[in-house]
Design an enzyme around this catalytic site. Structure first.
Site, short mmCIF file in Angstrom:
data_model
loop_
_atom_site.label_atom_id
_atom_site.label_comp_id
_atom_site.label_asym_id
_atom_site.label_seq_id
_atom_site.Cartn_x
_atom_site.Cartn_y
_atom_site.Cartn_z
N GLU A 78 0.86 -1.06 -0.13
CA GLU A 78 0.07 0.02 -0.03
C GLU A 78 0.88 1.30 0.04
O GLU A 78 1.82 1.11 0.50
CB GLU A 78 -0.72 -0.08 1.25
CG GLU A 78 -1.81 -1.16 1.22
CD GLU A 78 -2.81 -1.25 2.52
OE1 GLU A 78 -4.02 -1.59 2.05
OE2 GLU A 78 -2.29 -0.88 3.42
N CYS A 132 3.55 8.58 1.36
CA CYS A 132 3.96 7.51 2.22
C CYS A 132 4.04 6.22 1.59
O CYS A 132 3.26 5.60 1.23
CB CYS A 132 3.14 7.29 3.67
SG CYS A 132 3.42 6.09 4.78
N CYS A 158 6.75 -7.23 6.80
CA CYS A 158 7.86 -6.83 7.58
C CYS A 158 8.10 -7.96 8.57
O CYS A 158 7.51 -8.45 9.12
CB CYS A 158 7.34 -5.42 8.42
SG CYS A 158 9.00 -4.64 9.20
N CYS A 202 7.25 -5.57 15.56
CA CYS A 202 6.84 -4.75 16.51
C CYS A 202 5.55 -4.83 17.00
O CYS A 202 4.54 -5.39 16.24
CB CYS A 202 6.82 -3.33 16.06
SG CYS A 202 8.54 -2.86 15.50
N CYS A 205 2.09 -3.17 15.52
CA CYS A 205 1.88 -2.76 14.16
C CYS A 205 1.25 -3.80 13.27
O CYS A 205 1.65 -4.95 13.04
CB CYS A 205 3.36 -2.45 13.58
SG CYS A 205 3.49 -2.13 11.78
N CYS A 262 -0.74 5.65 10.39
CA CYS A 262 0.28 4.87 10.59
C CYS A 262 0.02 3.74 11.12
O CYS A 262 -0.76 3.29 12.08
CB CYS A 262 1.20 5.83 11.52
SG CYS A 262 1.61 7.22 11.25
N1 SAH Z 1 9.39 0.19 9.62
C1 SAH Z 1 9.44 1.75 9.69
C2 SAH Z 1 8.60 2.52 8.88
C3 SAH Z 1 7.18 2.08 8.87
S1 SAH Z 1 6.25 2.28 10.02
C4 SAH Z 1 9.32 2.09 11.27
O1 SAH Z 1 9.03 1.24 11.86
O2 SAH Z 1 9.92 3.23 11.51
C5 SAH Z 1 5.91 4.14 10.25
C6 SAH Z 1 5.58 4.40 11.69
O3 SAH Z 1 4.21 4.04 12.32
C7 SAH Z 1 6.67 4.06 12.57
O4 SAH Z 1 6.83 5.01 13.70
C8 SAH Z 1 5.85 2.86 13.32
O5 SAH Z 1 6.47 2.57 14.64
C9 SAH Z 1 4.64 3.45 13.52
N2 SAH Z 1 3.16 2.43 13.81
C10 SAH Z 1 3.29 1.28 13.58
N3 SAH Z 1 2.18 0.71 14.03
C11 SAH Z 1 1.37 1.51 14.61
C12 SAH Z 1 0.16 2.07 14.91
N4 SAH Z 1 -0.84 0.89 15.14
N5 SAH Z 1 -0.38 2.96 15.31
C13 SAH Z 1 0.53 4.13 15.06
N6 SAH Z 1 1.74 4.17 14.62
C14 SAH Z 1 2.26 3.06 14.47
FE1 SF4 Z 2 8.19 -3.16 10.71
FE2 SF4 Z 2 5.84 -2.22 11.79
FE3 SF4 Z 2 7.94 -2.39 13.05
FE4 SF4 Z 2 7.98 -0.56 11.21
S1 SF4 Z 2 6.53 -0.66 12.97
S2 SF4 Z 2 9.74 -1.92 11.74
S3 SF4 Z 2 6.82 -1.59 9.69
S4 SF4 Z 2 6.87 -4.03 12.10
#
Ligand code: SAH
Ligand code: SF4
Length: 367
Positions: free
Chosen positions: A94, A107, A114, A118, A121, A341
């Site tokens: 996406e 974005c 991934c 985390c 996410c 995000c």
């Molecule tokens: N993988 C990279 C970039 C993609 S995620 C990273 O982790 O930085 C982009 C941002 O969205 C990151 O700061 C991530 O931690 C945040 N993010 C992930 N899941 C989220 C959620 N459910 N709500 C708000 N922010 C989130």
């Molecule tokens: Fe991957 Fe989501 Fe963690 Fe970013 S926040 S590194 S996209 S698992």
């Protein structure tokens, strides 16, 4: 025998020049081709009338200019747009466009899924399928500028690019770097380096490489002030703990001019959002030229967390501001179409390396 054609969207100027040289073509053709591809957004070699017929024949046989295939478009009531793109074998990624008065931010995704796992996410919950190629990364920006009306007659719609879609961009460093070069090349998209932001969960060795080779803006997904909590929320922390990450941020800032680091901090109710967390975060960032973005947690199906209340986020922000740290709360955009995000899930199949997170060796991740 048929040979696979080369998607020129994946070649930066140096690689394109080398590709042409290998076919006996002069270097200035790289400039001509890039003008057709990025300025005129032309994909048809026959229309490139300043190239000789013989050269066009070579291109038609050995090259192509193909952006990702668009599968679906959704538009939010706030104007945010989300596009679903085909990435082959049943997989989808996406990208999201966020229009604002003074800018248009795209974005983009860097991987199908991934592996970082985390805890909060949606992309991480999908697992990992594969890295996007440079052409697939560049193709997202190319396609968005083609699809969207320009800001003015000379300015395309997208003024800023953030690697905050699906995937960990620094885990796909090899394909990320040519894409960054094309984004910032005056013959490519001609974006200022400060308007291209790479967001990372904290792959320290690749941050150092980016500092040397990329010189773009850097955002760090910190989300916790200390190791015990960050180990749980962002598993790569077990390999590169907070102290190491902060040292890498300092090196990044010192490695170039006008650099700062953006710290991303997702607000999780009762998990990382107390006054004590805010004070510890302020101490952690002391002396670092950092700006903090507080991100209200965006829910997704089966999420284990809830978003902190508005009042809690405001108190947290106050503590950071009082400590002299520039802090803003990120406005949630596009949540009605799951474009906010962390809500990007695309469609990830064949998750052969499903949720590997910190268990995977760093050398494999950045190879
Ligand atoms: N993988 C990279 C970039 C993609 S995620 C990273 O982790 O930085 C982009 C941002 O969205 C990151 O700061 C991530 O931690 C945040 N993010 C992930 N899941 C989220 C959620 N459910 N709500 C708000 N922010 C989130
Ligand atoms: Fe991957 Fe989501 Fe963690 Fe970013 S926040 S590194 S996209 S698992």
């Amino acid at each position: 025998m048929t040979t696979e054609t080369c998607n020129l969207l994946g070649l930066d100027q140096a690689a394109l020049t080398a590709w042409l040289a290998a076919r006996g073509q002069r270097a200035f053709h790289a400039r001509q081709l890039m003008a057709w591809i990025y300025r005129r957004r032309c994909t048809n070699f026959d229309a490139m009338t300043d190239l000789s017929m013989a050269f066009r024949a070579v291109l038609k046989e050995q090259a192509r200019i193909v952006p990702p295939e668009l599968v679906d478009t959704r538009e939010s009531r706030d104007g945010t747009r989300k596009w679903l793109l085909d990435s082959g074998t049943g997989n989808r990624v996406e990208m999201v466009f966020i229009p604002e008065a003074d800018r248009g931010t795209l974005c983009i995704s860097s991987q199908v899924g991934c592996a970082m796992d985390c805890a909060f996410c949606a992309t991480g919950a999908q697992g990992f399928n594969r890295n996007l190629t440079s052409a697939e990364i560049v193709g997202q920006l190319w396609l968005a500028n083609k699809l969207l009306p320009p800001r003015t007659c000379d300015l395309p719609a997208v003024s800023n690019v953030v690697f905050m879609g699906m995937g960990e961009p620094l885990a796909n460093y090899r394909n990320l770097l040519p894409a960054i070069r094309i984004f910032t090349d005056p013959l490519g998209f001609n974006l200022s380096k400060r308007r291209v932001t790479v967001s990372t969960s904290g792959l320290v060795p690749a941050m150092d490489r980016l500092s040397e080779e990329g010189d773009v803006s850097l955002a760090i997904s910190l989300h916790a002030p200390d190791n015990a909590l960050r180990d749980e929320l962002v598993p790569i922390n077990r390999r590169h703990p907070v102290e190491e990450l902060m040292a890498a941020c300092r090196r990044y800032i010192q490695g170039g001019t006008h650099r700062h680091v953006l710290i991303e901090y997702v607000m999780l109710d009762g998990v990382n959002d107390t006054d004590a967390h805010a004070r510890r975060l302020a101490r952690r960032l002391n002396g670092l030229n950092a700006k903090v973005n507080l991100i209200p947690f965006n829910p997704y199906p089966d999420a284990r967390f809830e978003c902190s209340s508005r009042e809690r986020i405001d108190c947290f922000r106050e503590i950071l501001l009082n400590a002299g740290i520039m802090t803003v709360t990120r406005r949630t955009r596009g949540d009605d179409i799951e474009a906010a995000c962390g809500q990007l899930a695309g469609q990830v199949r064949d998750r052969t390396r499903h949720r590997i997170g910190a268990r995977r060796l760093q050398s494999e991740i950045t190879a």
